[in-house]
Every structure is written in structure tokens, then in C-alpha cells.
Scaffold this active site. Structure first.
Site, PDB file in Angstrom:
ATOM      1  N   PHE A  67       3.730   9.705   9.543  1.00 17.45           N
ATOM      2  CA  PHE A  67       2.794   9.839   8.883  1.00 17.45           C
ATOM      3  C   PHE A  67       3.161  10.951   7.963  1.00 17.45           C
ATOM      4  O   PHE A  67       4.539  11.362   7.899  1.00 17.45           O
ATOM      5  CB  PHE A  67       1.457  10.633   9.681  1.00 17.45           C
ATOM      6  CG  PHE A  67       0.472   9.704   9.980  1.00 17.45           C
ATOM      7  CD1 PHE A  67       0.725   8.104   9.938  1.00 17.45           C
ATOM      8  CD2 PHE A  67      -0.828  10.149  10.237  1.00 17.45           C
ATOM      9  CE1 PHE A  67      -0.416   7.274  10.195  1.00 17.45           C
ATOM     10  CE2 PHE A  67      -1.859   9.060  10.556  1.00 17.45           C
ATOM     11  CZ  PHE A  67      -1.791   7.952  10.319  1.00 17.45           C
ATOM     12  N   ASN A 103       0.019   5.677   0.191  1.00 15.93           N
ATOM     13  CA  ASN A 103      -0.870   7.210  -0.104  1.00 15.93           C
ATOM     14  C   ASN A 103       0.180   8.203  -0.459  1.00 15.93           C
ATOM     15  O   ASN A 103       0.887   8.106  -1.214  1.00 15.93           O
ATOM     16  CB  ASN A 103      -1.850   7.040   0.736  1.00 15.93           C
ATOM     17  CG  ASN A 103      -1.471   7.001   2.147  1.00 15.93           C
ATOM     18  OD1 ASN A 103      -1.024   5.910   2.865  1.00 15.93           O
ATOM     19  ND2 ASN A 103      -1.619   8.278   3.206  1.00 15.93           N
ATOM     20  N   ASP A 104       0.039   9.239   0.537  1.00  9.13           N
ATOM     21  CA  ASP A 104       0.672  10.525   0.058  1.00  9.13           C
ATOM     22  C   ASP A 104       2.260  10.430  -0.317  1.00  9.13           C
ATOM     23  O   ASP A 104       2.878   9.799   0.358  1.00  9.13           O
ATOM     24  CB  ASP A 104       0.562  11.454   1.120  1.00  9.13           C
ATOM     25  CG  ASP A 104      -0.672  11.632   1.801  1.00  9.13           C
ATOM     26  OD1 ASP A 104      -1.844  10.885   1.457  1.00  9.13           O
ATOM     27  OD2 ASP A 104      -0.983  12.101   3.082  1.00  9.13           O
ATOM     28  N   TRP A 121       0.730  -1.350  -0.136  1.00 12.11           N
ATOM     29  CA  TRP A 121      -0.004   0.049   0.023  1.00 12.11           C
ATOM     30  C   TRP A 121       1.041   1.135  -0.027  1.00 12.11           C
ATOM     31  O   TRP A 121       1.841   1.355   0.757  1.00 12.11           O
ATOM     32  CB  TRP A 121      -0.858   0.055   1.485  1.00 12.11           C
ATOM     33  CG  TRP A 121      -1.651   1.376   1.545  1.00 12.11           C
ATOM     34  CD1 TRP A 121      -0.760   2.274   2.297  1.00 12.11           C
ATOM     35  CD2 TRP A 121      -3.004   1.534   1.295  1.00 12.11           C
ATOM     36  NE1 TRP A 121      -1.739   3.422   2.395  1.00 12.11           N
ATOM     37  CE2 TRP A 121      -3.051   3.111   1.545  1.00 12.11           C
ATOM     38  CE3 TRP A 121      -3.913   1.205   0.601  1.00 12.11           C
ATOM     39  CZ2 TRP A 121      -3.974   3.904   1.454  1.00 12.11           C
ATOM     40  CZ3 TRP A 121      -4.923   2.007   0.355  1.00 12.11           C
ATOM     41  CH2 TRP A 121      -5.154   3.102   1.010  1.00 12.11           C
ATOM     42  N   GLU A 138      -6.243  18.298   5.055  1.00 15.95           N
ATOM     43  CA  GLU A 138      -5.019  17.488   5.343  1.00 15.95           C
ATOM     44  C   GLU A 138      -3.891  18.139   4.288  1.00 15.95           C
ATOM     45  O   GLU A 138      -4.324  18.737   3.428  1.00 15.95           O
ATOM     46  CB  GLU A 138      -5.196  15.985   5.129  1.00 15.95           C
ATOM     47  CG  GLU A 138      -6.165  15.358   6.016  1.00 15.95           C
ATOM     48  CD  GLU A 138      -6.113  14.021   5.870  1.00 15.95           C
ATOM     49  OE1 GLU A 138      -6.112  13.149   6.781  1.00 15.95           O
ATOM     50  OE2 GLU A 138      -6.391  13.500   4.741  1.00 15.95           O
ATOM     51  N   GLN A 170       4.077   7.757   1.825  1.00 13.62           N
ATOM     52  CA  GLN A 170       3.363   6.787   2.893  1.00 13.62           C
ATOM     53  C   GLN A 170       3.277   5.318   2.471  1.00 13.62           C
ATOM     54  O   GLN A 170       2.744   4.962   1.314  1.00 13.62           O
ATOM     55  CB  GLN A 170       2.054   7.366   3.084  1.00 13.62           C
ATOM     56  CG  GLN A 170       1.810   8.674   3.772  1.00 13.62           C
ATOM     57  CD  GLN A 170       2.337   8.573   5.265  1.00 13.62           C
ATOM     58  OE1 GLN A 170       1.494   8.215   6.291  1.00 13.62           O
ATOM     59  NE2 GLN A 170       3.568   8.880   5.650  1.00 13.62           N
ATOM     60  N   ARG A 198      -1.329  17.648  11.523  1.00 14.84           N
ATOM     61  CA  ARG A 198      -0.242  16.957  11.175  1.00 14.84           C
ATOM     62  C   ARG A 198      -0.054  17.653   9.789  1.00 14.84           C
ATOM     63  O   ARG A 198      -0.328  18.499   9.310  1.00 14.84           O
ATOM     64  CB  ARG A 198      -0.738  15.566  10.860  1.00 14.84           C
ATOM     65  CG  ARG A 198      -2.113  15.603  10.162  1.00 14.84           C
ATOM     66  CD  ARG A 198      -2.497  14.110   9.914  1.00 14.84           C
ATOM     67  NE  ARG A 198      -4.065  13.807   9.293  1.00 14.84           N
ATOM     68  CZ  ARG A 198      -5.201  13.801   9.808  1.00 14.84           C
ATOM     69  NH1 ARG A 198      -4.976  13.993  11.292  1.00 14.84           N
ATOM     70  NH2 ARG A 198      -6.248  13.645   9.291  1.00 14.84           N
ATOM     71  N   ASP A 199       0.917  16.697   9.065  1.00 13.86           N
ATOM     72  CA  ASP A 199       1.599  17.087   7.495  1.00 13.86           C
ATOM     73  C   ASP A 199       2.244  18.488   7.649  1.00 13.86           C
ATOM     74  O   ASP A 199       1.847  19.193   6.549  1.00 13.86           O
ATOM     75  CB  ASP A 199       0.391  17.001   6.702  1.00 13.86           C
ATOM     76  CG  ASP A 199      -0.587  15.922   6.873  1.00 13.86           C
ATOM     77  OD1 ASP A 199      -0.104  14.758   7.468  1.00 13.86           O
ATOM     78  OD2 ASP A 199      -1.986  16.020   6.622  1.00 13.86           O
TER      79      ASP A 199
HETATM   80  C1  FRU Z   1      -3.580  12.247   3.888  1.00 10.85           C
HETATM   81  C2  FRU Z   1      -3.216  11.652   5.230  1.00 10.85           C
HETATM   82  C3  FRU Z   1      -2.515  12.564   5.967  1.00 10.85           C
HETATM   83  C4  FRU Z   1      -1.682  11.679   6.882  1.00 10.85           C
HETATM   84  C5  FRU Z   1      -1.424  10.348   6.139  1.00 10.85           C
HETATM   85  C6  FRU Z   1      -1.462   9.237   6.784  1.00 10.85           C
HETATM   86  O1  FRU Z   1      -4.082  11.123   2.791  1.00 10.85           O
HETATM   87  O2  FRU Z   1      -4.476  11.331   5.911  1.00 10.85           O
HETATM   88  O3  FRU Z   1      -3.167  13.705   6.627  1.00 10.85           O
HETATM   89  O4  FRU Z   1      -0.429  12.273   7.420  1.00 10.85           O
HETATM   90  O5  FRU Z   1      -2.388  10.277   4.812  1.00 10.85           O
HETATM   91  O6  FRU Z   1      -0.998   7.961   5.964  1.00 10.85           O
END
Ligand code: FRU
Length: 465
Positions: free
Chosen positions: A77, A21-22, A19, A194, A38, A141-142
């Protein structure tokens, strides 16, 4: 032919397995583009988040590396990375500038911003467990950090998701942060906020515009996640919008984009190409992976009669992938989707015309794109494999300003479509899960007189290893 992994992209980044993501920590250093992201090394679903890592020297061919930051007491994260040229952090060894990553450490009861540094160009990282920034909050976050030369300081944009706020902070050493201002709630607030980014771009006249972007989930234009931006000014303290909020991308699958730090001459970003609404259900897990990145795009600002707007264009490096050019005319053009393809059509503007591209397999129309004078629409019908994807079927539309000439540029790569119209003023990114391999494109036009080919298509050389 047996379709073993028919949805795996050929020219988009996806790791060998599991998997993602970001995108995280996008930074350019020593001629190398770094893409952290991620990553769950154990499964094709979100969890146990690490920072995966890939590198490239051309933004197009990516090489997967070992994990950069591993889950420990907290999950890793999203966040960003910078080159600390002057060793302001004191984390460098004094011989070459350290890369410094600023990420969110996540536990079930806290999110706070932490630092890690690398002295070997991003391969191995040292954690600095003293929390940079901990407010004792569940959702915080982020962090996106950048160097702001006019105030000789680091600026961090970080979100308070539930409050729909972006907080800007300042530091001179990447460790001690002073709060500067809060932006929001504003624009679309139908979901949590986010992954903020704040950066300057120049328009054609050389005038500087600051872009503030933030993602939201849900509350996007079609119910799932989405991404909005404002153009305005940043004086080193406060972001002052000059425009209302607009969508960055009018498709369903462009989320959590951030820009590369320290790139000379231009602004480039890419995003996770999915939507939280159905990301966990996309039918690629059978092949052991879930998630891909968008194509890297140059981000600019164009000043139209209506005022300034964001424009996005695929990076020019992608043109090196073009193989033998073939003409596209009105009618049917066959091609094979065991490769990615680029399409480029051009025609003069007028008050009434219609150009439609229908991508067809033996099962019928898998996706279509229609351009009319003031709008571009992508239609994504349900297919035999998308029943579990809530919100998949639908029509996604982007408005177009009046234009003298129309250009439709489109990338089709296994399970994705990226559409750029009008020099990148209207952009739509959509995942795509055809029931059968797409074999032909039907080009249907109305109100246009064209005796010649309207444009071209190119098979693209695969970039995956
Ligand atoms: C956005 C998010 C961020 C977080 C991350 C976690 O897609 O939810 O806010 O840091 O993904 O995987």
C-alpha cells in the site's frame, strides 16, 4: 474519426495499462524524478497492489519502468521514499546513498509499515521483512517520511484512518521509531483519514510555514473523497495549526497528493486524479486502463490580507510543451481535443463581472468554468457516458479573495480539467467524460470592456510515448 481511447491523457501520467491510484515514494535523486504509484498489474480495478514506477528528468515526460515493489505476503500500500545520504539505516552498500522506501504492508487482518532499499537508483529493491512499525492494527497506514535537519532526525507522519489521527514519529535510523505526538481529530472528519504529508514552505517574505495535509473519504466538499490542510508550526515534535482546515482543491478529483523528497529550492506534488466515489466506474476500462496523475504543481504559501493561504501552480516545465499560441476573445474559438490545451485569460478586477468558458462538443456543453469577483465555479453536467458515476454531475465552487487582477489558467487534457485562479489560490481539478470530442470554447463575459483579446490558448505537445 474513430475515438478509440478518447479519454487517455496526452500530458498527464498514466501507465500503458491497468489500474492506478495514489502516487507513492516521490523522490528526486541524481537528476531523476521518481514517481511510484499504487498499481494493480492484473486489472483495471483496485487489488493486488504493487508499486508501479515511472521516471522523468523534467517532471513532464515520464517513462514507465518495471514494477518496483511486488505483492507478496502482503499487498504494497501507499508510502514514501527518501535518499538516506548518511546511510543512517545501514542499508546502504557504503559506496552511494541508498534510496529507502517506507510503505504499508496490507493484509486482510493487519497494516504495518515496512522498509525496502535500493542501491541502483530505484530500479531494484530489497525488502527488509522485519516490520518497522506494527501496532497489530487493521487500519494504520500511508507513512510519509522526511529528513528534519534541526533535530537531525527522520520524521514520519502516518495515519490512524478510523480515529482521524495523524501520528508523528521520530527515528535516527529509519528502523526504530519513537512516537512524538498525535494530531486530530480536527477539521473535516466525515470520512476516514488517509495519506498525510507534513512539509515546510516559504512565503514571499521568506517566512516559513508548515503545511499539514490529509485526505478523507468520504466527507469531501461534494460528498466523495477530498483533501484538507492546515498551516502552522512544527517544532520537531508537534504540529500546531494556525489556521482552520481548508480544502486543498475544490474539484472532485485530486486525491492522495504527496510532495517530492529531496527536491532543491521548491516543493512539488501531484495527486491521483480521481475520486473513490466513482473511481471504479470511470469509462476508460474498455481501453484497458483506469487512473491518471494530476499535473505536477509547485506548492507555496501566499500571505493575503486575510492571512496565509496555500497556492498551487503547474510546474514551469510545462511551458516547454506549448505549441503555436492563438488568441482567445469573447465569442467562439474552435480547437481540437486530440491534443491537450492550456488556456490563459487575464482581466482587471472589479466589483461586478462574469467570465465564463463553455467547452462544447456536438452534444452541447461538456463542462464550463465561471469566474465572478469572489468565486470560481466549475459545472460538470451529466453526459451520455457518465450515468454510472454517482456524484459526477454537479457544481464545484472555490472562494476567491479580493483581487486587483484576475488570471484564469486552465489545462484541458482529454478527460481532465485543472483550473487555477488568482495565482493558484483557488484550484479545481475535475475529471471529464465528454459524450463527443470537445471542439470549441465559448467565452462569455459581462461587465468587462475588452476590445482586445483576453488571453491565449496553446495546443500542448503530447508527452506520452
Ligand atoms: C488512498 C489509499 C491509501 C492506501 C492505498 C491503497 O487512496 O486508500 O490509504 O494506502 O490507497 O491502495
Amino acid at each position: 474519426a474513430v475515438r478509440q481511447d478518447p479519454y487517455r491523457p496526452h500530458v498527464h501520467y498514466t501507465p500503458a495499462a491497468n489500474w492506478i491510484n495514489d502516487p507513492n515514494g516521490l523522490v528526486y535523486f541524481g537528476g531523476v524524478y521518481h514517481l511510484f504509484y499504487q498499481y494493480n498489474p492484473y486489472a483495471s480495478s483496485h487489488g493486488h497492489m504493487h508499486w508501479g514506477h515511472a521516471v522523468s528528468t523534467d517532471l513532464v515526460h515520464w517513462h514507465e519502468q518495471d514494477i518496483a515493489l511486488a505483492e507478496g505476503e502482503h499487498q504494497i500500500f501507499s508510502g514514501s521514499a527518501v535518499v538516506d545520504w548518511q546511510n543512517t539505516s545501514g542499508l546502504g552498500d557504503g559506496t552511494s546513498p541508498p534510496l529507502v522506501a517506507c510503505y504499508t504492508g496490507h493484509t486482510s487482518s493487519n497494516q504495518a509499515q515496512y522498509l525496502a532499499s535500493s542501491q541502483d537508483g530505484g530500479t531494484s529493491w530489497t525488502l527488509h521483512p522485519d516490520a518497522v512499525l506494527d501496532r497489530g492494527k487493521l487500519d494504520f497506514r500511508d507513512p510519509k517520511v522526511f529528513w528534519h535537519a534541526p533535530t537531525a532526525s527522520w520524521i514520519m507522519a502516518v495515519v490512524h484512518p478510523v480515529e482521524r489521527e495523524i501520528e508523528l514519529l521520530r527515528s535516527t535510523d529509519l528502523r526504530a521509531w519513537t512516537s512524538l505526538s498525535i494530531f486530530g481529530p480536527a477539521g473535516a472528519t466525515g470520512g476516514i483519514w488517509e495519506v498525510p504529508d507534513l512539509f515546510p514552505v516559504l512565503d514571499d517574505a521568506g517566512h516559513e510555514h508548515w503545511v499539514l495535509k490529509v485526505d478523507l473519504n468520504p466527507g469531501g466538499p461534494y460528498g466523495g473523497s477530498g483533501v484538507q490542510y492546515w498551516l502552522g508550526d512544527f517544532d520537531g515534535q508537534t504540529f500546531m495549526p494556525r489556521t482552520p482546515a481548508w480544502w486543498v482543491d475544490h474539484g472532485q478529483d485530486f486525491y492522495a497528493a504527496i510532495t517530492w523528497h529531496d527536491l532543491p529550492e521548491r516543493r512539488v506534488w501531484l495527486s491521483w486524479m480521481s475520486n473513490w466515489q466513482y473511481a471504479h466506474h470511470v469509462p476508460t476500462a474498455a481501453a484497458g486502463w483506469r487512473g491518471a496523475m494530476s499535473l505536477p504543481r509547485e506548492v507555496g504559501v501566499r500571505v493575503d490580507l486575510d492571512g496565509p493561504v496555500l497556492v498551487q501552480r503547474p510546474v514551469p516545465e510545462l511551458q516547454a510543451l506549448r505549441q503555436a499560441e492563438r488568441p482567445i476573445s469573447a465569442g467562439i474559438t474552435p480547437f481540437e481535443t486530440d491534443q491537450a490545451h492550456e488556456f490563459l485569460l487575464r482581466w482587471p478586477g472589479s466589483n461586478s463581472f462574469r467570465v465564463q468558458l463553455e467547452f462544447r462538443s456536438e452534444a452541447g456543453i461538456e463542462v464550463s468554468v465561471e469566474v465572478t469577483p469572489r468565486e470560481v465555479a466549475v459545472r460538470r453536467p451529466e453526459t451520455a457516458v457518465t450515468a454510472g458515476l454517482t456524484g459526477y454531475a454537479g457544481e464545484h465552487r472555490a472562494p476567491l479573495p479580493p483581487m486587483e487582477d484576475h488570471e484564469l489558467r486552465l489545462f484541458l487534457d482529454a478527460s481532465s480539467l485543472e483550473v487555477f485562479v488568482g495565482g493558484g489560490r483557488a484550484v479545481l481539478t475535475d475529471l471529464l467524460f465528454p459524450a463527443q470530442s470537445i471542439r470549441e470554447v465559448w467565452c462569455i463575459t459581462e461587465g468587462l470592456d475588452h476590445r482586445e483579446a483576453m488571453g491565449s490558448l496553446w495546443p500542448l505537445s503530447p508527452t506520452s510515448e
